[in-house]
Scaffold this motif. Structure first.
Motif, short mmCIF file in Angstrom:
data_model
loop_
_atom_site.label_atom_id
_atom_site.label_comp_id
_atom_site.label_asym_id
_atom_site.label_seq_id
_atom_site.Cartn_x
_atom_site.Cartn_y
_atom_site.Cartn_z
N GLY A 96 35.55 -30.26 -21.42
CA GLY A 96 34.42 -29.55 -20.82
C GLY A 96 33.61 -30.38 -19.84
O GLY A 96 33.00 -29.85 -18.94
N LEU A 97 33.60 -31.68 -20.01
CA LEU A 97 32.88 -32.58 -19.11
C LEU A 97 33.88 -33.50 -18.42
O LEU A 97 34.74 -34.10 -19.06
N LEU A 123 37.70 -39.31 -16.27
CA LEU A 123 37.51 -39.39 -17.71
C LEU A 123 36.99 -38.03 -18.18
O LEU A 123 36.04 -37.51 -17.61
N THR A 124 37.63 -37.46 -19.19
CA THR A 124 37.19 -36.16 -19.69
C THR A 124 36.65 -36.30 -21.11
O THR A 124 37.08 -37.16 -21.86
#
Length: 140
Positions: A96-97, A123-124
Motif C-alpha cells: 500500500g505504501l 521499497l514497499t
C-alpha cells in the motif's frame, strides 16, 4: 410456551426460506447454481483487474471494491452491468505504501526528487489505502 421452558425443540413460525430479521433473497433470474457460476467468472475478472469481491458467492447482488480511478467499474458497465457506486472505505494492502529513494554519497537514503536522473530504489510497505465500493445485480 411450556415446551420452550423444558427444552423442547423450537418450531419456526416463519415460512421456509424467510428470516425474521432480514428480507428474503429473491433470485430473479436463473438458479443459485447459475449465480454461483456467474459469480466465479466475474470474481476472476475483478481479481485480475486489482479489485476485490466482498459479496457472498451465490448472492443476487455482487459487491466489490477497487482503488479510486480504477477503470474496472467502467469496464463492467461496458459489458452490460448496471454498476453503481455505494460508498468508500479502506483496505490494507501488502504494498500500500511505496517509497522511491536514492542512496546518497554518504550512504543515507534520500527521497527521489522530480526530474532526477539517478537510479531509484523502490521499497514497499503494507499500508491502508482508500477504496471505492460498488454494487450491481448479478443476472444470468
Amino acid at each position: 410456551m411450556i415446551g420452550l421452558l423444558i427444552g423442547a425443540p423450537r418450531r419456526h413460525s416463519a415460512p421456509t426460506g424467510f428470516c425474521r430479521t432480514r428480507r428474503p433473497h429473491v433470485v430473479r433470474a436463473g438458479t443459485v447454481a447459475d449465480l454461483k457460476d456467474r459469480f466465479d467468472e466475474i470474481n476472476q475478472l475483478i481479481s485480475e483487474r486489482q479489485g476485490w469481491v466482498t459479496s457472498v458467492r451465490g448472492a443476487p447482488e455482487l459487491r466489490f471494491e477497487c482503488l479510486p480511478g480504477s477503470p474496472l467499474p467502467d469496464e463492467l458497465r461496458e459489458a452490460g452491468y448496471e454498476v453503481s457506486e455505494t460508498d468508500e472505505g479502506e483496505r490494507i494492502l501488502p504494498a500500500g505504501l511505496v517509497e522511491r529513494f536514492i542512496v546518497g554519497h554518504d550512504g543515507e537514503r534520500k527521497l527521489v526528487t522530480e526530474g532526477s536522473t539517478r537510479l531509484a530504489q523502490v521499497l514497499t510497505h503494507a499500508g491502508i489505502v482508500k477504496v471505492m465500493r460498488h454494487v450491481f445485480e448479478l443476472t444470468t
